[in-house]
Design a protein around this motif. Structure first.
Motif, PDB file in Angstrom:
ATOM      1  N   VAL A  27     -11.758  -3.720   8.395  1.00 13.60           N
ATOM      2  CA  VAL A  27     -10.974  -3.465   7.102  1.00 13.60           C
ATOM      3  C   VAL A  27      -9.890  -4.162   7.126  1.00 13.60           C
ATOM      4  CG1 VAL A  27     -10.094  -1.942   5.416  1.00 13.60           C
ATOM      5  CG2 VAL A  27     -12.220  -1.368   6.607  1.00 13.60           C
ATOM      6  N   LEU A  28      -9.272  -5.040   6.482  1.00 19.17           N
ATOM      7  CA  LEU A  28      -7.955  -5.559   6.446  1.00 19.17           C
ATOM      8  C   LEU A  28      -7.053  -4.734   5.313  1.00 19.17           C
ATOM      9  CD1 LEU A  28      -8.612  -9.341   6.707  1.00 19.17           C
ATOM     10  CD2 LEU A  28      -8.288  -7.763   8.532  1.00 19.17           C
ATOM     11  N   TYR A  29      -5.753  -4.153   5.871  1.00 18.88           N
ATOM     12  CA  TYR A  29      -5.212  -3.475   4.812  1.00 18.88           C
ATOM     13  C   TYR A  29      -3.511  -3.694   5.179  1.00 18.88           C
ATOM     14  CZ  TYR A  29      -4.176  -0.025   8.784  1.00 18.88           C
ATOM     15  OH  TYR A  29      -4.073   0.610   9.750  1.00 18.88           O
ATOM     16  N   GLU A  30      -2.927  -3.174   4.408  1.00 22.07           N
ATOM     17  CA  GLU A  30      -1.382  -3.359   4.470  1.00 22.07           C
ATOM     18  C   GLU A  30      -0.866  -1.803   4.011  1.00 22.07           C
ATOM     19  OE1 GLU A  30       0.789  -6.264   2.345  1.00 22.07           O
ATOM     20  OE2 GLU A  30      -0.289  -5.603   0.368  1.00 22.07           O
ATOM     21  N   ILE A  31       0.323  -1.501   4.522  1.00 18.17           N
ATOM     22  CA  ILE A  31       1.158  -0.154   4.054  1.00 18.17           C
ATOM     23  C   ILE A  31       2.350  -0.672   3.229  1.00 18.17           C
ATOM     24  CG2 ILE A  31       2.170   1.792   4.861  1.00 18.17           C
ATOM     25  CD1 ILE A  31       0.565   1.855   7.205  1.00 18.17           C
ATOM     26  N   ASP A  32       2.429  -0.166   1.955  1.00 16.92           N
ATOM     27  CA  ASP A  32       3.521  -0.851   1.041  1.00 16.92           C
ATOM     28  C   ASP A  32       4.949   0.269   1.445  1.00 16.92           C
ATOM     29  OD1 ASP A  32       3.203   1.641  -0.360  1.00 16.92           O
ATOM     30  OD2 ASP A  32       2.410   0.555  -1.952  1.00 16.92           O
ATOM     31  N   GLY A  33       5.755  -0.250   0.555  1.00 20.67           N
ATOM     32  CA  GLY A  33       7.090   0.404   0.869  1.00 20.67           C
ATOM     33  C   GLY A  33       6.997   1.993   0.511  1.00 20.67           C
ATOM     34  N   ASN A  34       6.058   2.309  -0.221  1.00 25.50           N
ATOM     35  CA  ASN A  34       5.795   3.602  -0.670  1.00 25.50           C
ATOM     36  C   ASN A  34       5.040   4.464   0.361  1.00 25.50           C
ATOM     37  OD1 ASN A  34       7.612   3.351  -2.890  1.00 25.50           O
ATOM     38  ND2 ASN A  34       5.858   2.795  -3.911  1.00 25.50           N
ATOM     39  N   GLY A  35       4.452   3.774   1.496  1.00 31.25           N
ATOM     40  CA  GLY A  35       3.811   4.358   2.280  1.00 31.25           C
ATOM     41  C   GLY A  35       2.199   4.603   1.797  1.00 31.25           C
ATOM     42  N   ARG A  36       1.727   3.798   0.962  1.00 30.76           N
ATOM     43  CA  ARG A  36       0.344   3.692   0.295  1.00 30.76           C
ATOM     44  C   ARG A  36      -0.411   2.676   1.090  1.00 30.76           C
ATOM     45  NH1 ARG A  36       2.359   3.706  -5.499  1.00 30.76           N
ATOM     46  NH2 ARG A  36       3.206   5.868  -5.608  1.00 30.76           N
ATOM     47  N   ILE A  37      -1.728   2.900   1.312  1.00 32.64           N
ATOM     48  CA  ILE A  37      -2.471   2.031   1.951  1.00 32.64           C
ATOM     49  C   ILE A  37      -3.000   0.815   0.976  1.00 32.64           C
ATOM     50  CG2 ILE A  37      -4.559   1.560   3.303  1.00 32.64           C
ATOM     51  CD1 ILE A  37      -4.056   4.321   4.642  1.00 32.64           C
ATOM     52  N   ARG A  38      -2.958  -0.476   0.994  1.00 31.92           N
ATOM     53  CA  ARG A  38      -3.446  -1.255   0.088  1.00 31.92           C
ATOM     54  C   ARG A  38      -4.458  -2.237   0.812  1.00 31.92           C
ATOM     55  NH1 ARG A  38      -1.484   0.264  -4.718  1.00 31.92           N
ATOM     56  NH2 ARG A  38       0.913   0.405  -4.518  1.00 31.92           N
ATOM     57  N   LEU A  39      -5.789  -2.154   0.304  1.00 36.94           N
ATOM     58  CA  LEU A  39      -6.871  -2.912   0.769  1.00 36.94           C
ATOM     59  C   LEU A  39      -6.680  -4.622   0.517  1.00 36.94           C
ATOM     60  CD1 LEU A  39      -9.640  -2.984   1.989  1.00 36.94           C
ATOM     61  CD2 LEU A  39     -10.398  -2.930  -0.134  1.00 36.94           C
ATOM     62  N   ARG A  40      -6.846  -5.280   1.775  1.00 30.38           N
ATOM     63  CA  ARG A  40      -6.330  -6.545   1.509  1.00 30.38           C
ATOM     64  C   ARG A  40      -7.618  -7.554   1.675  1.00 30.38           C
ATOM     65  NH1 ARG A  40      -0.912  -8.833   4.197  1.00 30.38           N
ATOM     66  NH2 ARG A  40      -1.360 -10.495   2.946  1.00 30.38           N
ATOM     67  N   GLY A  41      -8.604  -6.754   2.369  1.00 30.43           N
ATOM     68  CA  GLY A  41     -10.075  -7.534   2.445  1.00 30.43           C
ATOM     69  C   GLY A  41     -10.821  -6.946   3.750  1.00 30.43           C
ATOM     70  N   TYR A  42     -12.002  -7.691   3.816  1.00 35.79           N
ATOM     71  CA  TYR A  42     -12.731  -7.318   5.006  1.00 35.79           C
ATOM     72  C   TYR A  42     -12.808  -8.749   5.843  1.00 35.79           C
ATOM     73  CZ  TYR A  42     -13.940  -3.403   2.374  1.00 35.79           C
ATOM     74  OH  TYR A  42     -13.757  -2.328   1.529  1.00 35.79           O
ATOM     75  N   THR A  43     -13.324  -8.542   7.189  1.00 36.79           N
ATOM     76  CA  THR A  43     -13.757  -9.598   8.023  1.00 36.79           C
ATOM     77  C   THR A  43     -14.611  -9.046   9.046  1.00 36.79           C
ATOM     78  OG1 THR A  43     -12.751 -11.314   9.521  1.00 36.79           O
ATOM     79  CG2 THR A  43     -11.597  -9.234   9.676  1.00 36.79           C
ATOM     80  N   TRP A  44     -15.333  -9.957   9.584  1.00 36.68           N
ATOM     81  CA  TRP A  44     -16.402  -9.595  11.040  1.00 36.68           C
ATOM     82  C   TRP A  44     -15.608  -9.883  12.172  1.00 36.68           C
ATOM     83  CZ3 TRP A  44     -20.355  -6.929  10.148  1.00 36.68           C
ATOM     84  CH2 TRP A  44     -21.087  -6.980   9.003  1.00 36.68           C
ATOM     85  N   LYS A  45     -14.469  -9.975  12.112  1.00 35.93           N
ATOM     86  CA  LYS A  45     -13.446 -10.261  13.373  1.00 35.93           C
ATOM     87  C   LYS A  45     -13.547  -8.694  13.931  1.00 35.93           C
ATOM     88  CE  LYS A  45     -10.479 -14.256  12.900  1.00 35.93           C
ATOM     89  NZ  LYS A  45      -9.004 -14.518  12.920  1.00 35.93           N
ATOM     90  N   ARG A  46     -13.611  -8.850  15.408  1.00 39.39           N
ATOM     91  CA  ARG A  46     -13.316  -7.652  16.101  1.00 39.39           C
ATOM     92  C   ARG A  46     -12.025  -7.364  16.685  1.00 39.39           C
ATOM     93  NH1 ARG A  46     -16.468  -4.817  13.436  1.00 39.39           N
ATOM     94  NH2 ARG A  46     -18.605  -5.359  13.588  1.00 39.39           N
TER      95      ARG A  46
END
Length: 155
Positions: A27-46
């Motif tokens: 799972v690829l994600y980011e944490i925004d300025g409010n501390g919320r997790i935002r999904l950015r996508g998926y990958t098969w990388k380990r």
């Protein structure tokens, strides 16, 4: 496993297989300025793929720059310097000792520089030098040069 992907603000959460279950996507994600997790996508990388990806771009350009510095320093010094002088000059330019060592090793393997010693280690006067490898000039021989065994295998 969790970590940073190398992209600004992007993180990953990797499902490393620890059982007989089928592998899952990372799972690829980011944490925004409010501390919320935002999904950015998926990958098969380990996790290992991200770690190796981060290490490779950092080291190779430094070593290549250091190799160029070594070659230019040797050229400006007449093609030869003591190992200590060369290493001190490279460290003075901001290269690490390990980068200098790796760069010298690669240049030696590419037959661009060679390490030679002068003096005697028994008397404590042995000094190591790094010098540029120059290819010998290949000049054609004059036509009247005697050739050994000429006519030896005549028919």
């Amino acid at each position: 496993m969790a970590g940073y992907t190398g992209a600004p603000g992007e993180r990953y959460l990797s499902h490393e297989k620890s059982s007989n279950d089928t592998p899952r996507r990372t799972v690829l994600y980011e944490i925004d300025g409010n501390g919320r997790i935002r999904l950015r996508g998926y990958t098969w990388k380990r996790d290992r793929d991200f770690v190796e990806q981060k290490q490779q771009p950092h080291t190779a350009p430094v070593r290549e720059d250091c190799k160029q510095f070594i070659l230019s320093a040797l050229e400006s010094a007449g093609g030869r310097m003591t190992r200590k002088q060369l290493e001190d000059a490279a460290v003075g330019e901001g290269y690490s000792q390990s980068a200098v060592k790796r760069a010298k090793t690669e240049l030696s393997q590419e037959n661009k520089v060679e390490l030679i010693s002068t003096g005697n280690s028994m008397t404590g006067g042995k000094v190591w030098h790094v010098r540029l490898v120059t290819s010998p000039e290949i000049r054609p021989l004059p036509d009247d040069t005697p050739v050994p065994f000429e006519g030896f295998l005549s028919e």
